[in-house]
Design an enzyme around this catalytic site. Structure first.
Site, PDB file in Angstrom:
ATOM      1  N   LYS A   1      53.709 -34.541 -12.299  1.00 33.28           N
ATOM      2  CA  LYS A   1      52.635 -34.243 -13.250  1.00 33.28           C
ATOM      3  C   LYS A   1      52.962 -32.897 -13.901  1.00 33.28           C
ATOM      4  CE  LYS A   1      48.729 -36.709 -11.228  1.00 33.28           C
ATOM      5  NZ  LYS A   1      49.282 -37.596 -10.213  1.00 33.28           N
TER       6      LYS A   1
ATOM      7  N   LYS B   1      43.210 -47.396  -7.049  1.00 35.78           N
ATOM      8  CA  LYS B   1      42.635 -46.244  -6.361  1.00 35.78           C
ATOM      9  C   LYS B   1      41.990 -46.758  -5.067  1.00 35.78           C
ATOM     10  CE  LYS B   1      44.246 -43.442  -8.971  1.00 35.78           C
ATOM     11  NZ  LYS B   1      45.140 -42.405  -8.478  1.00 35.78           N
TER      12      LYS B   1
HETATM   13 MG    MG Z   1      48.880 -40.275  -7.366  1.00 40.06          MG
END
Ligand code: MG
Length: 369
Positions: free
Chosen positions: A266, A165
């Site tokens: 997703k 991240k």
């Molecule tokens: Mg991503």
């Protein structure tokens, strides 16, 4: 078969690491998960789950999922849970947009279809490919040395793919994060730097220049599709789009523009397994490798991810996520559990899970005729 009742539960999923940090100083420590039970007139029950990554990752939040299901559910009573394309059209007519609201309902109906046909969802979604599905581990945004240390810890647990991240406005810090982790990698490891829309274009270009000597994938550097396309044109490594690809239109446009090499599918971003499968099949035919996952979730979502991922041709699978290993609460039995950095879809009918009613507690509401 007809839907007779929808029942909604809420479960908090605290994070094992305490908190999860990503671009722009955003973080979550307890995930707000919504679980849907769909009952039918033939006694078969299906279960689904939707769990946004806080209220500020995608246009989705826990209370919104429940308010949307409350709005939508009366329109689904009397509909067939087995006719999934028709059911999805019904949901789209009754509630415009709000894809994530529909995800848990659609997932529960796939569970019913599997139980009714005595087939695992994986086989119904196209067929089981290979022995198992490779997982990645998301590395929360911390100092370069902490992120490098976590990569070592998670590699010891079997992971070989790591998604860092990054995406802060301190470009040098992000470059250092990528370098620090890259120094920890072993041959065969795969590294992704996911900025989650956190860089401006000039920042992304500086990071790309600063890590040019590293074998790293860049994921969703900037907020808009156009900014990402501009960064992509100047980066010579592999490139992934996630937040910008939330339906077939952006997927087809991205393919036509050669905007990405890989796509992140997703389940709730597309609106459930039915639509995620449609996007998955399109990506597979277009030669776009995929990360197959959801925004977050517990055991029920992890089971659904395993079925979608395991039914994807092996060469088109980039990574997937075992979200149930990130949280301290188990909301169902029967979900896949990581083994040496991989997981498998259940061979039981449906999703292959059984909810833990003591964890789900009292229902928040139910909708019947
Ligand atoms: Mg991503």
């Amino acid at each position: 078969m007809k839907i007779t009742k929808l029942t909604v539960y809420q479960v908090d999923l605290p994070l094992k690491e305490g908190s999860y940090h990503w671009s722009g100083g955003k973080s979550v420590s307890v995930f707000d998960s919504t679980i849907v039970r769909v009952d039918t007139d033939e006694g078969i029950t299906g279960w689904g789950e939707v769990c946004p990554l806080g209220p500020f990752y995608l246009p989705a939040f826990g209370q919104g999922a429940r308010a949307g299901i409350y709005e939508l559910a009366p329109h689904l009573i009397g509909e067939s849970p087995l006719e999934l394309t028709k059911l999805n059209r019904r949901m789209d007519v009754a509630l415009k947009g709000h894809a994530y609201v529909k995800s848990a309902i659609d997932m529960a109906c796939w569970d019913i279809l599997g139980k009714a046909t005595k087939m695992p969802v994986c086989e119904l979604l196209g067929g089981r490919y290979g022995e198992s599905v490779q997982l990645y581990r998301a590395i929360s945004q911390e100092s370069p040395s902490e992120m490098a240390m976590k990569v070592a810890v998670y590699r010891a647990e079997g992971y070989r793919r790591f998604q860092l991240k990054v995406g802060c406005h301190d470009v040098d810090l992000d470059i250092n994060r990528i370098h620090a982790v890259a120094a920890e990698l072993k041959p065969g490891d795969i590294l992704v730097a996911d900025a989650n829309t956190g860089w401006l274009k000039h920042e992304a270009l500086r990071v790309c220049r600063g890590v040019r000597d590293i074998d790293v994938y860049i994921e969703q550097p900037c907020a808009s599709y156009e900014e990402c396309l501009a960064v992509r044109a100047k980066w010579d490594g592999p490139f992934i789009l996630d937040e910008n690809i939330d339906g077939l239109d952006p997927l087809l446009r991205g393919h036509a523009d050669q905007a990405m090499d890989n796509v992140n599918i997703k389940i709730s971003k597309f609106g459930g397994l039915t639509k995620a499968r449609q996007a998955r099949d399109l990506c597979a035919d277009l030669g776009l490798a995929m990360t197959i996952e959801d925004s977050w979730g517990g055991d029920i979502i992890t089971a659904a991810i395993a079925h979608l991922a395991h039914s994807t041709p092996e060469d088109m699978r980039f990574t997937s996520t075992d979200f149930n290993s990130y949280v301290t609460v188990s909301n169902a039995t029967g979900a896949p559990h990581r083994e040496n950095g991989t997981m498998k879809a259940s061979t039981e009918p449906g999703l292959g899970i059984e909810p833990r009613m003591e964890v789900l507690g009292e229902e928040l509401f139910e909708i019947t005729e």
